[in-house]
Design a protein around this motif. Structure first.
Motif, PDB file in Angstrom:
ATOM      1  N   GLY A  50      28.494 -26.079  16.252  1.00 49.07           N
ATOM      2  CA  GLY A  50      27.277 -26.950  15.896  1.00 49.07           C
ATOM      3  C   GLY A  50      25.945 -26.708  16.581  1.00 49.07           C
ATOM      4  O   GLY A  50      25.616 -25.447  16.845  1.00 49.07           O
ATOM      5  N   GLN A  51      25.125 -27.737  16.796  1.00 54.02           N
ATOM      6  CA  GLN A  51      23.709 -27.447  17.203  1.00 54.02           C
ATOM      7  C   GLN A  51      23.355 -28.556  18.032  1.00 54.02           C
ATOM      8  O   GLN A  51      24.131 -29.596  18.079  1.00 54.02           O
ATOM      9  N   VAL A  52      22.301 -28.438  18.644  1.00 54.30           N
ATOM     10  CA  VAL A  52      21.659 -29.212  19.774  1.00 54.30           C
ATOM     11  C   VAL A  52      20.442 -29.842  18.952  1.00 54.30           C
ATOM     12  O   VAL A  52      19.560 -28.927  18.599  1.00 54.30           O
ATOM     13  N   ILE A  53      20.215 -30.981  18.885  1.00 55.14           N
ATOM     14  CA  ILE A  53      19.046 -31.522  18.295  1.00 55.14           C
ATOM     15  C   ILE A  53      18.012 -32.108  19.344  1.00 55.14           C
ATOM     16  O   ILE A  53      18.648 -32.903  20.063  1.00 55.14           O
ATOM     17  N   LEU A  54      16.917 -31.610  19.547  1.00 53.88           N
ATOM     18  CA  LEU A  54      16.187 -32.114  20.544  1.00 53.88           C
ATOM     19  C   LEU A  54      14.868 -32.744  20.228  1.00 53.88           C
ATOM     20  O   LEU A  54      14.065 -32.252  19.227  1.00 53.88           O
ATOM     21  N   HIS A  63       9.288 -44.126  20.807  1.00 58.10           N
ATOM     22  CA  HIS A  63      10.589 -43.857  21.358  1.00 58.10           C
ATOM     23  C   HIS A  63      11.641 -43.807  20.287  1.00 58.10           C
ATOM     24  O   HIS A  63      12.004 -45.042  19.963  1.00 58.10           O
ATOM     25  N   LEU A  64      12.558 -43.068  20.043  1.00 60.37           N
ATOM     26  CA  LEU A  64      13.730 -42.811  19.324  1.00 60.37           C
ATOM     27  C   LEU A  64      13.415 -43.321  17.973  1.00 60.37           C
ATOM     28  O   LEU A  64      14.219 -43.322  17.355  1.00 60.37           O
ATOM     29  N   LYS A  65      12.036 -43.279  17.557  1.00 58.53           N
ATOM     30  CA  LYS A  65      12.049 -43.573  16.227  1.00 58.53           C
ATOM     31  C   LYS A  65      10.872 -42.452  15.448  1.00 58.53           C
ATOM     32  O   LYS A  65      11.565 -41.922  14.577  1.00 58.53           O
ATOM     33  N   ILE A  66       9.804 -42.031  16.199  1.00 56.57           N
ATOM     34  CA  ILE A  66       9.144 -41.194  15.469  1.00 56.57           C
ATOM     35  C   ILE A  66       8.620 -40.042  16.611  1.00 56.57           C
ATOM     36  O   ILE A  66       7.734 -40.318  17.407  1.00 56.57           O
ATOM     37  N   PRO A  67       9.666 -38.976  16.448  1.00 58.09           N
ATOM     38  CA  PRO A  67       9.203 -38.045  17.500  1.00 58.09           C
ATOM     39  C   PRO A  67       8.020 -37.196  17.364  1.00 58.09           C
ATOM     40  O   PRO A  67       7.525 -36.980  16.183  1.00 58.09           O
ATOM     41  N   LYS A  68       7.332 -36.847  18.711  1.00 57.98           N
ATOM     42  CA  LYS A  68       6.221 -35.847  18.537  1.00 57.98           C
ATOM     43  C   LYS A  68       6.731 -34.678  17.855  1.00 57.98           C
ATOM     44  O   LYS A  68       5.736 -33.796  17.240  1.00 57.98           O
ATOM     45  N   LEU A  69       7.800 -34.105  18.207  1.00 58.01           N
ATOM     46  CA  LEU A  69       8.057 -32.780  17.763  1.00 58.01           C
ATOM     47  C   LEU A  69       9.994 -32.960  17.955  1.00 58.01           C
ATOM     48  O   LEU A  69      10.471 -33.783  18.651  1.00 58.01           O
ATOM     49  N   THR A  70      10.603 -32.205  16.895  1.00 55.35           N
ATOM     50  CA  THR A  70      11.765 -32.038  17.007  1.00 55.35           C
ATOM     51  C   THR A  70      12.395 -30.539  16.966  1.00 55.35           C
ATOM     52  O   THR A  70      11.517 -29.877  16.147  1.00 55.35           O
ATOM     53  N   GLN A  71      13.344 -29.966  17.510  1.00 51.69           N
ATOM     54  CA  GLN A  71      13.641 -28.841  17.476  1.00 51.69           C
ATOM     55  C   GLN A  71      15.344 -28.848  17.432  1.00 51.69           C
ATOM     56  O   GLN A  71      15.934 -29.704  17.993  1.00 51.69           O
ATOM     57  N   THR A  72      15.747 -27.748  16.842  1.00 57.40           N
ATOM     58  CA  THR A  72      17.039 -27.601  16.851  1.00 57.40           C
ATOM     59  C   THR A  72      17.490 -26.206  17.287  1.00 57.40           C
ATOM     60  O   THR A  72      16.908 -25.262  16.969  1.00 57.40           O
ATOM     61  N   ALA A  73      18.885 -26.006  17.769  1.00 61.02           N
ATOM     62  CA  ALA A  73      19.180 -24.680  18.439  1.00 61.02           C
ATOM     63  C   ALA A  73      20.514 -24.584  18.604  1.00 61.02           C
ATOM     64  O   ALA A  73      21.403 -25.655  18.836  1.00 61.02           O
ATOM     65  N   PRO A  74      21.359 -23.585  18.135  1.00 53.65           N
ATOM     66  CA  PRO A  74      22.865 -23.595  18.294  1.00 53.65           C
ATOM     67  C   PRO A  74      23.355 -23.509  19.793  1.00 53.65           C
ATOM     68  O   PRO A  74      22.389 -23.242  20.731  1.00 53.65           O
ATOM     69  N   VAL A  75      24.543 -24.049  19.756  1.00 48.80           N
ATOM     70  CA  VAL A  75      25.254 -24.139  21.209  1.00 48.80           C
ATOM     71  C   VAL A  75      25.595 -22.799  21.475  1.00 48.80           C
ATOM     72  O   VAL A  75      26.287 -22.163  20.597  1.00 48.80           O
ATOM     73  N   THR A  76      25.330 -22.234  22.842  1.00 47.98           N
ATOM     74  CA  THR A  76      26.141 -20.940  23.247  1.00 47.98           C
ATOM     75  C   THR A  76      27.560 -20.906  23.627  1.00 47.98           C
ATOM     76  O   THR A  76      27.925 -22.234  23.662  1.00 47.98           O
ATOM     77  N   ASP A 100      25.032 -32.139  17.885  1.00 51.27           N
ATOM     78  CA  ASP A 100      25.373 -32.392  16.597  1.00 51.27           C
ATOM     79  C   ASP A 100      26.614 -31.120  16.211  1.00 51.27           C
ATOM     80  O   ASP A 100      26.017 -30.451  15.593  1.00 51.27           O
ATOM     81  N   GLU A 101      27.499 -31.656  16.557  1.00 43.92           N
ATOM     82  CA  GLU A 101      28.659 -30.824  16.474  1.00 43.92           C
ATOM     83  C   GLU A 101      29.114 -30.464  14.876  1.00 43.92           C
ATOM     84  O   GLU A 101      29.665 -29.368  14.808  1.00 43.92           O
ATOM     85  N   ASN A 102      29.032 -31.254  14.316  1.00 42.39           N
ATOM     86  CA  ASN A 102      29.367 -30.950  12.696  1.00 42.39           C
ATOM     87  C   ASN A 102      28.027 -30.609  11.807  1.00 42.39           C
ATOM     88  O   ASN A 102      28.125 -30.422  10.473  1.00 42.39           O
ATOM     89  N   GLU A 103      26.894 -30.610  12.397  1.00 46.83           N
ATOM     90  CA  GLU A 103      25.516 -29.897  11.809  1.00 46.83           C
ATOM     91  C   GLU A 103      25.184 -30.903  10.663  1.00 46.83           C
ATOM     92  O   GLU A 103      24.625 -30.164   9.517  1.00 46.83           O
ATOM     93  N   ASN A 104      25.404 -32.136  10.802  1.00 44.82           N
ATOM     94  CA  ASN A 104      25.017 -32.884   9.616  1.00 44.82           C
ATOM     95  C   ASN A 104      23.335 -33.508   9.944  1.00 44.82           C
ATOM     96  O   ASN A 104      22.976 -34.304   9.176  1.00 44.82           O
TER      97      ASN A 104
END
Length: 156
Positions: A50-54, A63-76, A100-104
């Protein structure tokens, strides 16, 4: 003779203007930067699937509603992920991460609404009931820095 006088006068005037302009330049060069680079190491993923969603939040209202920014990256392979956010405005922030282990693209929960995927937040806050508040997970970004967020299973 008059033409020679005018060309000398223009050369002195241009030189004086050059000195004035150049003396102003260093002042702008030493002014404080209003942005910094934030590096986030996310550790603790049990699998490398999966991936990590930041998500980065800049206020209690968002907070926890509208992020200033979001990034995703794979888990190493080591269960880690690194994010680098250049040119982030100085200020108060809170960060939330999801493995996000199942990348949904979403946080999976059980029938009670409890996360079934690993989560984490800035300051590595583990809240007893519900997600950490902005106040609990907030930190001040005043210079470029590196932080580490550990993923946790909220049921452990």
């Amino acid at each position: 003779m008059r033409l020679k006088f005018l060309s000398i006068f223009n050369a002195k005037y241009l030189f004086l203007m050059f000195i004035v302009v150049m003396s102003l330049f260093p002042m702008s060069a030493i002014s404080e930067s209003k942005q910094a680079t934030l590096t986030i190491d996310v550790i603790g993923a049990i699998s490398n699937q999966g991936q990590v969603i930041l998500s980065v939040f800049d206020s209690e209202q968002s907070h926890l509603k509208i992020p200033k920014l979001t990034q995703t990256a794979p888990v190493t392979a080591g269960g880690q992920t690194q994010f680098v956010i250049p040119d982030l405005d100085l200020g108060i922030y809170s960060i939330s991460v999801i493995h996000d282990e199942n990348e949904n693209g979403a946080l999976d929960t059980n029938f009670l609404g409890i996360p079934s995927e690993l989560v984490g937040s800035s300051n590595n806050v583990k809240s007893l009931f519900g997600p950490p508040s902005f106040k609990e997970s907030a930190f001040e970004l005043s210079v470029s820095e590196k932080i580490t967020i550990k993923l946790i299973d909220v049921l452990d």
